[in-house]
Scaffold this motif. Sequence first.
Motif, mmCIF file in Angstrom:
data_model
loop_
_atom_site.group_PDB
_atom_site.id
_atom_site.type_symbol
_atom_site.label_atom_id
_atom_site.label_comp_id
_atom_site.label_asym_id
_atom_site.label_seq_id
_atom_site.Cartn_x
_atom_site.Cartn_y
_atom_site.Cartn_z
ATOM 1 N N UNK A 97 31.754 43.045 27.190
ATOM 2 C CA UNK A 97 30.847 42.003 27.664
ATOM 3 C C UNK A 97 30.503 42.213 29.138
ATOM 4 N N UNK A 98 31.516 42.479 29.945
ATOM 5 C CA UNK A 98 31.305 42.614 31.388
ATOM 6 C C UNK A 98 30.367 43.763 31.730
ATOM 7 N N UNK A 99 30.528 44.884 31.012
ATOM 8 C CA UNK A 99 29.749 46.080 31.334
ATOM 9 C C UNK A 99 28.598 46.321 30.349
ATOM 10 N N UNK B 119 32.364 54.223 33.640
ATOM 11 C CA UNK B 119 31.657 52.955 33.404
ATOM 12 C C UNK B 119 32.010 51.937 34.483
ATOM 13 N N UNK B 120 33.279 51.816 34.801
ATOM 14 C CA UNK B 120 33.707 50.870 35.840
ATOM 15 C C UNK B 120 33.035 51.224 37.164
ATOM 16 N N UNK B 121 33.096 52.494 37.542
ATOM 17 C CA UNK B 121 32.511 52.939 38.814
ATOM 18 C C UNK B 121 30.997 52.795 38.830
ATOM 19 N N UNK B 122 30.348 53.012 37.690
ATOM 20 C CA UNK B 122 28.884 52.927 37.653
ATOM 21 C C UNK B 122 28.392 51.490 37.836
ATOM 22 N N UNK B 123 29.299 50.529 37.669
ATOM 23 C CA UNK B 123 28.958 49.126 37.927
ATOM 24 C C UNK B 123 29.464 48.680 39.302
ATOM 25 N N UNK B 124 29.749 49.664 40.138
ATOM 26 C CA UNK B 124 30.203 49.415 41.514
ATOM 27 C C UNK B 124 31.428 48.509 41.549
ATOM 28 N N UNK B 125 32.325 48.718 40.611
ATOM 29 C CA UNK B 125 33.587 47.980 40.584
ATOM 30 C C UNK B 125 34.744 48.959 40.619
ATOM 31 N N UNK B 126 35.902 48.396 40.867
ATOM 32 C CA UNK B 126 37.126 49.184 40.871
ATOM 33 C C UNK B 126 38.096 48.582 39.869
ATOM 34 N N UNK C 21 40.932 47.642 40.639
ATOM 35 C CA UNK C 21 41.548 46.520 41.348
ATOM 36 C C UNK C 21 40.776 45.229 41.099
ATOM 37 N N UNK C 22 39.455 45.326 40.983
ATOM 38 C CA UNK C 22 38.638 44.142 40.700
ATOM 39 C C UNK C 22 38.692 43.748 39.222
ATOM 40 N N UNK C 23 38.828 44.733 38.348
ATOM 41 C CA UNK C 23 38.850 44.459 36.907
ATOM 42 C C UNK C 23 40.164 43.837 36.444
ATOM 43 N N UNK D 69 47.349 45.230 38.427
ATOM 44 C CA UNK D 69 46.733 46.531 38.617
ATOM 45 C C UNK D 69 47.582 47.629 37.969
ATOM 46 N N UNK D 70 48.891 47.527 38.102
ATOM 47 C CA UNK D 70 49.790 48.523 37.503
ATOM 48 C C UNK D 70 49.643 48.547 35.982
#
Length: 92
Positions: free
Chosen positions: A54-56, A10-17, A19-21, A29-30
């Motif tokens: 909400x974000x996705x 889901x994160x990748x399908x929204x072109x995010x990483x 690190x951004x989330x 990030x850890x």
Amino acid sequence: MTNTALLKYIINSHNETMKELAPILGVTLATLYNKVNQKDGRCFTQDEIEMIAYRYHLTPEDVFNVFFTRDPNEPFMGKNGKPIDHFEPPKY
């Protein structure tokens, strides 16, 4: 009981990483990696689940599938963070 593979998809399908989330959730990030991979007993809070939903634009069914079902390829994890080979439901 996070379905790690589905959440990462889901994160990748929204072109995010991740690190951004992480800063959006207010975690490092850890910490996010630990929560996604359920390391050291880490899990998402209700607020974090709501922010991700909400974000996705996740439906209630998506939320259930991501956060309340596990990837069938992942072992059950005990509270100590170690895999358990079987599950005995409590006896009432």
